[in-house]
Design an enzyme around this catalytic site. Sequence first.
Site, PDB file in Angstrom:
ATOM      1  N   ASP A  70      -5.767  -0.325  -1.539  1.00  0.00           N
ATOM      2  CA  ASP A  70      -6.575  -1.232  -2.365  1.00  0.00           C
ATOM      3  C   ASP A  70      -7.807  -1.746  -1.651  1.00  0.00           C
ATOM      4  O   ASP A  70      -7.928  -1.685  -0.432  1.00  0.00           O
ATOM      5  CB  ASP A  70      -5.736  -2.454  -2.754  1.00  0.00           C
ATOM      6  CG  ASP A  70      -5.557  -3.425  -1.581  1.00  0.00           C
ATOM      7  OD1 ASP A  70      -5.170  -2.967  -0.473  1.00  0.00           O
ATOM      8  OD2 ASP A  70      -5.841  -4.626  -1.754  1.00  0.00           O
ATOM      9  N   GLU A 126       4.062   4.211   5.852  1.00  0.00           N
ATOM     10  CA  GLU A 126       2.834   3.393   5.831  1.00  0.00           C
ATOM     11  C   GLU A 126       1.719   4.176   5.144  1.00  0.00           C
ATOM     12  O   GLU A 126       1.703   5.406   5.172  1.00  0.00           O
ATOM     13  CB  GLU A 126       2.489   3.040   7.295  1.00  0.00           C
ATOM     14  CG  GLU A 126       1.191   2.320   7.526  1.00  0.00           C
ATOM     15  CD  GLU A 126       1.105   0.920   6.946  1.00  0.00           C
ATOM     16  OE1 GLU A 126       1.285   0.786   5.722  1.00  0.00           O
ATOM     17  OE2 GLU A 126       0.804  -0.021   7.705  1.00  0.00           O
ATOM     18  N   ARG A 159      -5.497   0.658  -6.586  1.00  0.00           N
ATOM     19  CA  ARG A 159      -4.242   1.259  -6.116  1.00  0.00           C
ATOM     20  C   ARG A 159      -3.776   2.384  -7.035  1.00  0.00           C
ATOM     21  O   ARG A 159      -3.074   3.285  -6.612  1.00  0.00           O
ATOM     22  CB  ARG A 159      -3.124   0.203  -6.059  1.00  0.00           C
ATOM     23  CG  ARG A 159      -3.333  -0.878  -5.011  1.00  0.00           C
ATOM     24  CD  ARG A 159      -2.029  -1.644  -4.810  1.00  0.00           C
ATOM     25  NE  ARG A 159      -2.194  -2.918  -4.125  1.00  0.00           N
ATOM     26  CZ  ARG A 159      -2.246  -3.074  -2.795  1.00  0.00           C
ATOM     27  NH1 ARG A 159      -2.153  -2.029  -2.005  1.00  0.00           N
ATOM     28  NH2 ARG A 159      -2.380  -4.274  -2.256  1.00  0.00           N
ATOM     29  N   GLY A 197       0.780  -1.245   0.000  1.00  0.00           N
ATOM     30  CA  GLY A 197       0.000   0.000   0.000  1.00  0.00           C
ATOM     31  C   GLY A 197       0.807   1.288   0.000  1.00  0.00           C
ATOM     32  O   GLY A 197       0.334   2.314  -0.461  1.00  0.00           O
ATOM     33  N   ASP A 200      -4.725   1.888  11.079  1.00  0.00           N
ATOM     34  CA  ASP A 200      -6.124   1.585  11.375  1.00  0.00           C
ATOM     35  C   ASP A 200      -6.201   1.123  12.841  1.00  0.00           C
ATOM     36  O   ASP A 200      -6.228   1.946  13.746  1.00  0.00           O
ATOM     37  CB  ASP A 200      -6.566   0.518  10.368  1.00  0.00           C
ATOM     38  CG  ASP A 200      -8.053   0.254  10.357  1.00  0.00           C
ATOM     39  OD1 ASP A 200      -8.827   1.185  10.564  1.00  0.00           O
ATOM     40  OD2 ASP A 200      -8.438  -0.900  10.125  1.00  0.00           O
ATOM     41  N   THR A 201      -6.157  -0.175  13.093  1.00  0.00           N
ATOM     42  CA  THR A 201      -6.179  -0.644  14.488  1.00  0.00           C
ATOM     43  C   THR A 201      -4.861  -0.355  15.198  1.00  0.00           C
ATOM     44  O   THR A 201      -4.813  -0.257  16.419  1.00  0.00           O
ATOM     45  CB  THR A 201      -6.431  -2.166  14.550  1.00  0.00           C
ATOM     46  OG1 THR A 201      -5.341  -2.834  13.909  1.00  0.00           O
ATOM     47  CG2 THR A 201      -7.729  -2.555  13.894  1.00  0.00           C
ATOM     48  N   GLY A 202      -3.776  -0.265  14.425  1.00  0.00           N
ATOM     49  CA  GLY A 202      -2.444  -0.041  15.010  1.00  0.00           C
ATOM     50  C   GLY A 202      -1.625  -1.311  15.157  1.00  0.00           C
ATOM     51  O   GLY A 202      -0.441  -1.256  15.498  1.00  0.00           O
ATOM     52  N   THR A 219      -0.430  -3.472  12.889  1.00  0.00           N
ATOM     53  CA  THR A 219       0.677  -3.633  11.937  1.00  0.00           C
ATOM     54  C   THR A 219       1.880  -2.808  12.375  1.00  0.00           C
ATOM     55  O   THR A 219       3.008  -3.315  12.460  1.00  0.00           O
ATOM     56  CB  THR A 219       0.222  -3.210  10.521  1.00  0.00           C
ATOM     57  OG1 THR A 219      -0.939  -3.952  10.188  1.00  0.00           O
ATOM     58  CG2 THR A 219       1.306  -3.450   9.486  1.00  0.00           C
ATOM     59  N   LEU A 220       1.644  -1.535  12.680  1.00  0.00           N
ATOM     60  CA  LEU A 220       2.785  -0.675  13.023  1.00  0.00           C
ATOM     61  C   LEU A 220       3.387  -1.037  14.368  1.00  0.00           C
ATOM     62  O   LEU A 220       4.606  -0.980  14.530  1.00  0.00           O
ATOM     63  CB  LEU A 220       2.378   0.796  12.974  1.00  0.00           C
ATOM     64  CG  LEU A 220       2.489   1.382  11.568  1.00  0.00           C
ATOM     65  CD1 LEU A 220       1.972   2.809  11.537  1.00  0.00           C
ATOM     66  CD2 LEU A 220       3.937   1.353  11.066  1.00  0.00           C
TER      67      LEU A 220
HETATM   68  P1  IMP Z   1      -3.881  -2.030  11.091  1.00  0.00           P
HETATM   69  O1  IMP Z   1      -2.923  -3.113  11.446  1.00  0.00           O
HETATM   70  O2  IMP Z   1      -5.275  -2.381  11.514  1.00  0.00           O
HETATM   71  O3  IMP Z   1      -3.459  -0.666  11.586  1.00  0.00           O
HETATM   72  O4  IMP Z   1      -3.984  -2.022   9.531  1.00  0.00           O
HETATM   73  C1  IMP Z   1      -3.150  -1.328   8.719  1.00  0.00           C
HETATM   74  C2  IMP Z   1      -3.302  -1.834   7.304  1.00  0.00           C
HETATM   75  O5  IMP Z   1      -4.650  -2.095   6.968  1.00  0.00           O
HETATM   76  C3  IMP Z   1      -2.839  -0.781   6.326  1.00  0.00           C
HETATM   77  O6  IMP Z   1      -1.495  -0.984   5.971  1.00  0.00           O
HETATM   78  C4  IMP Z   1      -3.734  -0.991   5.140  1.00  0.00           C
HETATM   79  O7  IMP Z   1      -3.114  -1.870   4.237  1.00  0.00           O
HETATM   80  C5  IMP Z   1      -4.957  -1.660   5.684  1.00  0.00           C
HETATM   81  N1  IMP Z   1      -6.101  -0.723   5.773  1.00  0.00           N
HETATM   82  C6  IMP Z   1      -6.669  -0.213   6.870  1.00  0.00           C
HETATM   83  N2  IMP Z   1      -7.701   0.597   6.578  1.00  0.00           N
HETATM   84  C7  IMP Z   1      -7.764   0.617   5.231  1.00  0.00           C
HETATM   85  C8  IMP Z   1      -8.612   1.311   4.296  1.00  0.00           C
HETATM   86  O8  IMP Z   1      -9.524   2.100   4.632  1.00  0.00           O
HETATM   87  N3  IMP Z   1      -8.352   1.072   2.994  1.00  0.00           N
HETATM   88  C9  IMP Z   1      -7.369   0.255   2.548  1.00  0.00           C
HETATM   89  N4  IMP Z   1      -6.559  -0.399   3.388  1.00  0.00           N
HETATM   90  C10 IMP Z   1      -6.756  -0.225   4.721  1.00  0.00           C
END
Ligand code: IMP
Length: 198
Positions: A178, A114, A184, A59, A118-120, A122-123
């Site tokens: 995506d 990045e 994308r 992404g 979103d939830t946090g 991944t980071l």
């Molecule tokens: P997290 O681990 O929940 O913070 O997710 C982060 C990853 O979720 C990002 O790198 C995105 O690839 C994907 N993501 C979260 N929200 C969206 C969205 O609204 N559109 C597309 N990808 C998203």
Amino acid sequence: MGSEHHLAEPKRMEMDEHIQGILWTEKEIADRVAELGSDISKDFQDCSPPLVIIGVATGAFLFLADIVRKITLPVMVDFIKVSSYGSGMESNGSPQICNDVKIDIKDKHVIVIEDIVDTGHTLSCLISHLEEKGASSVSVCTLLDKPARRTVVMKIHRGKFYRGFECPDNFVVGYGMDYAELYRNLPYIGILKPEIYE
Ligand code: IMP
């Protein structure tokens, strides 16, 4: 050649029709990316070079390509791939690193690029992983931040946090992001119509 270009137009319109509304235009994104690049260049100008810029695949590929050209310091570039979006829409809460960085980041200043937090999960996972590899500091630069959906507190111990825009609680696509690997290549960021994924 000319007629091939005309043929490309209807496909792009097909994608545009799946968008409920544009949140940030190509120009707004470019302006904000330039500001972020300038902030990073100022903040790291006295740090020992090179900076290591790590994009979260896939992404962040466009954001990374644009921001590195706005950073005026020597940089190394690498990507890391994390799988956490198996279902397409929801983070499953346990990200797995499937392609690790190849550059030795020990004693280097790292900035993770990045697309969206979103939830946090991944980071948080990435910050710990890169700190364990001995980076001098791990900073995060995310284009979008969806604070309404945060379930994990991201702990940045020795680094900075940069964000381009605060994102509403909608599923967004474009500029690298995506749904099911599509959209994308949209040059703007827009809200995907719910009927596309519901
Ligand atoms: P997290 O681990 O929940 O913070 O997710 C982060 C990853 O979720 C990002 O790198 C995105 O690839 C994907 N993501 C979260 N929200 C969206 C969205 O609204 N559109 C597309 N990808 C998203």
